[in-house]
Structures are given as structure tokens and as C-alpha cells.
Design a protein around this motif. Structure first.
Motif, mmCIF file in Angstrom:
data_model
loop_
_atom_site.group_PDB
_atom_site.id
_atom_site.type_symbol
_atom_site.label_atom_id
_atom_site.label_comp_id
_atom_site.label_asym_id
_atom_site.label_seq_id
_atom_site.Cartn_x
_atom_site.Cartn_y
_atom_site.Cartn_z
ATOM 1 N N PHE A 172 39.299 83.344 64.413
ATOM 2 C CA PHE A 172 40.731 83.200 63.687
ATOM 3 C C PHE A 172 40.271 83.348 62.138
ATOM 4 O O PHE A 172 39.463 82.169 61.886
ATOM 5 C CB PHE A 172 41.650 82.272 64.292
ATOM 6 C CG PHE A 172 42.982 82.113 63.230
ATOM 7 C CD1 PHE A 172 43.939 83.258 63.085
ATOM 8 C CD2 PHE A 172 43.045 80.880 62.635
ATOM 9 C CE1 PHE A 172 45.002 82.918 62.205
ATOM 10 C CE2 PHE A 172 44.127 80.898 61.738
ATOM 11 C CZ PHE A 172 45.116 81.794 61.674
ATOM 12 N N THR A 173 40.668 83.921 61.022
ATOM 13 C CA THR A 173 40.583 83.750 59.825
ATOM 14 C C THR A 173 41.654 83.790 59.030
ATOM 15 O O THR A 173 42.809 84.570 59.198
ATOM 16 C CB THR A 173 39.408 84.871 59.262
ATOM 17 O OG1 THR A 173 38.391 84.990 59.824
ATOM 18 C CG2 THR A 173 39.464 84.770 57.664
ATOM 19 N N THR A 174 41.870 82.713 58.150
ATOM 20 C CA THR A 174 43.202 82.668 57.207
ATOM 21 C C THR A 174 42.639 82.172 56.081
ATOM 22 O O THR A 174 41.624 81.754 55.614
ATOM 23 C CB THR A 174 44.054 81.575 57.852
ATOM 24 O OG1 THR A 174 45.142 81.130 57.077
ATOM 25 C CG2 THR A 174 43.335 80.136 57.983
ATOM 26 N N SER A 175 43.629 82.186 54.906
ATOM 27 C CA SER A 175 43.405 82.072 53.577
ATOM 28 C C SER A 175 44.134 80.389 53.231
ATOM 29 O O SER A 175 45.470 80.226 53.694
ATOM 30 C CB SER A 175 44.072 82.825 52.444
ATOM 31 O OG SER A 175 43.911 82.519 51.391
ATOM 32 N N ASN A 224 49.404 74.895 57.683
ATOM 33 C CA ASN A 224 49.047 75.824 56.526
ATOM 34 C C ASN A 224 49.206 77.303 56.936
ATOM 35 O O ASN A 224 49.533 78.283 56.168
ATOM 36 C CB ASN A 224 47.481 75.680 56.341
ATOM 37 C CG ASN A 224 47.135 76.606 55.326
ATOM 38 O OD1 ASN A 224 47.160 76.513 54.161
ATOM 39 N ND2 ASN A 224 46.205 77.603 55.757
ATOM 40 N N VAL A 225 49.171 77.669 58.346
ATOM 41 C CA VAL A 225 49.443 79.061 58.660
ATOM 42 C C VAL A 225 50.875 79.464 57.963
ATOM 43 O O VAL A 225 51.115 80.564 57.670
ATOM 44 C CB VAL A 225 49.310 79.330 60.086
ATOM 45 C CG1 VAL A 225 49.830 80.547 60.574
ATOM 46 C CG2 VAL A 225 47.900 79.108 60.542
ATOM 47 N N VAL A 261 44.149 69.945 63.575
ATOM 48 C CA VAL A 261 44.942 71.130 64.132
ATOM 49 C C VAL A 261 46.367 71.140 63.468
ATOM 50 O O VAL A 261 46.865 72.317 63.240
ATOM 51 C CB VAL A 261 44.776 70.793 65.794
ATOM 52 C CG1 VAL A 261 45.722 71.954 66.394
ATOM 53 C CG2 VAL A 261 43.424 71.006 66.401
ATOM 54 N N ILE A 262 46.856 70.066 63.563
ATOM 55 C CA ILE A 262 48.128 70.043 62.821
ATOM 56 C C ILE A 262 48.365 70.493 61.499
ATOM 57 O O ILE A 262 49.063 71.393 61.282
ATOM 58 C CB ILE A 262 48.874 68.664 63.107
ATOM 59 C CG1 ILE A 262 48.949 68.191 64.508
ATOM 60 C CG2 ILE A 262 50.272 68.550 62.307
ATOM 61 C CD1 ILE A 262 49.557 66.729 64.635
ATOM 62 N N ASP A 263 47.291 70.204 60.626
ATOM 63 C CA ASP A 263 47.204 70.652 59.319
ATOM 64 C C ASP A 263 46.837 72.075 59.430
ATOM 65 O O ASP A 263 47.686 73.008 58.555
ATOM 66 C CB ASP A 263 46.001 69.934 58.361
ATOM 67 C CG ASP A 263 46.585 68.534 58.261
ATOM 68 O OD1 ASP A 263 47.734 68.238 58.308
ATOM 69 O OD2 ASP A 263 45.591 67.581 58.009
ATOM 70 N N LEU A 264 46.087 72.677 60.150
ATOM 71 C CA LEU A 264 45.927 74.150 60.282
ATOM 72 C C LEU A 264 46.999 74.831 60.665
ATOM 73 O O LEU A 264 47.401 76.040 59.846
ATOM 74 C CB LEU A 264 44.691 74.254 61.274
ATOM 75 C CG LEU A 264 44.650 75.785 61.876
ATOM 76 C CD1 LEU A 264 44.002 76.841 60.394
ATOM 77 C CD2 LEU A 264 43.324 76.020 62.764
ATOM 78 N N ASN A 316 42.150 80.124 46.244
ATOM 79 C CA ASN A 316 42.161 79.877 47.654
ATOM 80 C C ASN A 316 40.725 80.067 48.173
ATOM 81 O O ASN A 316 39.875 80.924 47.409
ATOM 82 C CB ASN A 316 43.279 81.131 48.031
ATOM 83 C CG ASN A 316 44.735 80.812 47.847
ATOM 84 O OD1 ASN A 316 45.321 80.001 48.493
ATOM 85 N ND2 ASN A 316 44.911 81.201 46.666
ATOM 86 N N ILE A 317 40.249 79.685 49.335
ATOM 87 C CA ILE A 317 39.362 80.123 49.974
ATOM 88 C C ILE A 317 39.727 80.680 51.288
ATOM 89 O O ILE A 317 40.679 80.272 52.081
ATOM 90 C CB ILE A 317 38.423 78.720 50.089
ATOM 91 C CG1 ILE A 317 39.326 77.929 50.992
ATOM 92 C CG2 ILE A 317 37.971 78.408 48.812
ATOM 93 C CD1 ILE A 317 38.401 76.495 51.274
ATOM 94 N N ARG A 318 38.662 81.324 51.942
ATOM 95 C CA ARG A 318 38.883 82.073 53.354
ATOM 96 C C ARG A 318 38.225 81.308 54.392
ATOM 97 O O ARG A 318 36.877 80.780 54.089
ATOM 98 C CB ARG A 318 38.369 83.345 53.312
ATOM 99 C CG ARG A 318 38.842 84.300 54.595
ATOM 100 C CD ARG A 318 38.376 85.585 54.461
ATOM 101 N NE ARG A 318 36.933 85.928 54.340
ATOM 102 C CZ ARG A 318 36.551 87.029 53.892
ATOM 103 N NH1 ARG A 318 37.209 88.123 53.999
ATOM 104 N NH2 ARG A 318 35.263 87.291 53.615
ATOM 105 N N ARG A 319 38.750 80.742 55.204
ATOM 106 C CA ARG A 319 38.159 80.031 56.403
ATOM 107 C C ARG A 319 38.252 80.544 57.645
ATOM 108 O O ARG A 319 39.418 81.285 57.966
ATOM 109 C CB ARG A 319 38.654 78.492 56.432
ATOM 110 C CG ARG A 319 38.445 77.667 55.199
ATOM 111 C CD ARG A 319 38.662 76.109 55.543
ATOM 112 N NE ARG A 319 38.523 75.514 54.611
ATOM 113 C CZ ARG A 319 37.268 74.711 54.625
ATOM 114 N NH1 ARG A 319 36.400 75.155 55.227
ATOM 115 N NH2 ARG A 319 37.260 73.817 53.351
#
Length: 267
Positions: free
Chosen positions: A130-133, A233-234, A227-230, A177-180
Motif C-alpha cells: 500500500f502506497t500513499t502520499s 491520513n488516508v 495505525v490510527i494516524d495512517l 509531500n512524501i510518498r510512503r
């Protein structure tokens, strides 16, 4: 009355029945259409029917179902960094700390590729990438610079203050922004319960982490707050708010304890 008159009357009655049947068959569709239109118009009391007020229309309107994690993704709970789904399956999330592949040497690139291919070939359980900005959160860095800058020599102190102001401006503009990338380790419903499922997820995660370590890539297992922060952020990619910080600050506490006041006894 003679027989001839009786036969004539019977024949006349039969003709009348036939005529009545034909008339009924002819008028039945028209009557049905008339009844349908009459009912649609409100019947006998259509003119007396009161128009519903806006409040009544709002109360009778179908309510929209609120969207949340449970309805969108089927998440039941988050416990010890493990996402528990509605079907009692489990997910553990690993964050990949990236390296700049183009800056390493060719032998190192070959080693990275070989290690990752070997890991992919050895996996016997599902792994989702899974990749997100994400926005760059430099608040902690800025705080540390302001904290230690006064103890530096004057040239470095001035440079540190300007650097902190520049990073703060970038963060305020929300333009960096960064991609994680993340790895999601899955496990189906475990009849032995959550504790056994947690240990199995840890075992699988360590297999993946060891495989990435051979490629000189560090992988971190997310705890519940991360996990909650991720997940937040989505849905809110341009927000600097972190739910974990609010929880640590006591957002979920029912009350906050205060300072006890002690009054001296009267002499």
C-alpha cells in the motif's frame, strides 16, 4: 301464458344477459383506468389533504448512513497494532523506510534486487503493498532546532534559526509531500483467538522484516497509534492533525485531575 310466450321470454332474458356481459367486458378496462387515475389524484379527499411542512418532509426523508471505518473498510477494532476486521480476520501493517536506489552502487543495487526477489519467492502468506502520499511533519525537527540553537556559535545559530524558519514556512504552506509505502500482513480467522493470531502475525512480520534487512531496508511494525494516524491520513491527506497526539493529550479521558488546594488551619 302459452308455451310460445314462455320461450319468447326466456330468449329475451338470454339476450339481455349477453348484452350485459358485452357491456361489462367493454367498460372494465376504462373503469380500471379511471380508478387508477382517481387514486393517484388523492381520491375523494385530495382537495382536503394538507401539504407537508419542510420539517415533516425532513423527518420522513430517508436518513443517509454515516460513513466510518466500519462501514467503509469493515474494521471492527484496532488492538496492539492489529486491525480486527468484521469477519474476524486480522491485519498487521509494516512501514518501509525507503532508500535512494539510484545513489547506491551497482553491486548494492544487484544485492537489493536479489534479496527482494528471494523474499518474494519464499513467502507462503499474502502480503499487500500500500502506497500513499503524506505531508511532511517537521514540527518536532523545528522544535529541536529552536531548542538547541542558542547553545551554538553565532554563525551556526543564525543559520539554524533561518533553516527552522524556512522549514516552518514550507510546512505551513502544506506544499511538501512524501510518498510512503506500507506492507499489510493478512491472517484469516483464527479459532484459537486473538493472542494466537497476534503471535502468528508477528512471526510473519519478522520473516518480511528479515528479508528486507538483507536488502539494507529497514521495516517498522506500526503500533495502534501509528495505525490510527495512517488511517486518518488516508481520508485527510492535507491535515497536520494526528489522532494519536490528541489521545496522548487526554482527548479520550472523561475528566482531568486538578491541583489539590491545601488551606492552612486557622490558628
Amino acid at each position: 301464458m302459452g308455451p310460445a310466450a314462455s320461450i319468447m321470454i326466456s330468449a329475451l332474458i338470454g339476450v339481455l344477459f349477453i348484452v350485459a356481459a358485452v357491456v361489462v367486458a367493454f367498460l372494465t378496462p376504462k373503469i380500471a383506468l379511471w380508478v387508477e387515475s382517481f387514486s393517484a389524484a388523492g381520491g375523494l379527499f385530495a382537495s382536503r389533504r394538507r401539504k407537508a411542512t419542510p420539517v415533516e418532509e425532513k423527518n420522513t426523508a430517508p436518513k443517509k448512513k454515516k460513513l466510518n471505518l466500519k462501514t467503509l473498510w469493515g474494521i471492527k477494532d484496532i488492538k496492539n497494532g492489529v486491525i480486527i476486521m468484521d469477519d474476524d480476520s486480522y491485519r498487521m501493517i509494516l512501514r518501509i523506510n525507503p532508500i535512494d536506489f539510484m545513489l547506491v552502487s551497482v553491486p548494492e543495487q544487484t544485492n537489493i534486487e536479489s534479496s527482494l526477489m528471494a523474499l518474494a519467492m519464499s513467502l507462503s502468506f499474502p502480503v499487500q503493498v500500500f502506497t500513499t502520499s503524506e505531508m511532511v511533519d517537521a514540527r518536532e525537527v523545528i522544535t529541536n532546532i529552536y531548542k538547541h540553537a542558542p547553545s551554538l556559535p553565532e554563525p551556526l545559530r543564525d543559520y539554524s534559526m533561518e533553516l527552522a524558519a524556512y522549514i516552518d514556512a514550507l510546512t505551513a504552506n502544506r506544499s511538501v509531500n512524501i510518498r510512503r509505502s506500507y506492507l499489510i500482513i493478512s491472517l484469516d480467522k483464527d479459532p484459537k483467538g486473538f493472542k494466537h493470531a497476534y503471535q502468528e502475525l508477528l512471526r510473519r512480520s519478522m520473516i518480511v522484516a528479515n528479508g528486507f534487512s538483507r536488502a539494507k531496508i529497514v521495516v517498522d511494525i506500526l503500533d495502534s497509534n501509528a495505525v490510527i494516524d495512517l488511517l486518518y491520513n488516508v481520508f485527510n491527506g492535507r491535515s497536520m492533525f494526528r489522532p494519536s497526539e490528541a489521545v496522548d493529550a487526554g482527548a479520550l479521558e472523561l475528566y482531568k485531575g486538578g491541583m489539590q488546594l491545601v488551606f492552612p488551619e486557622a490558628s
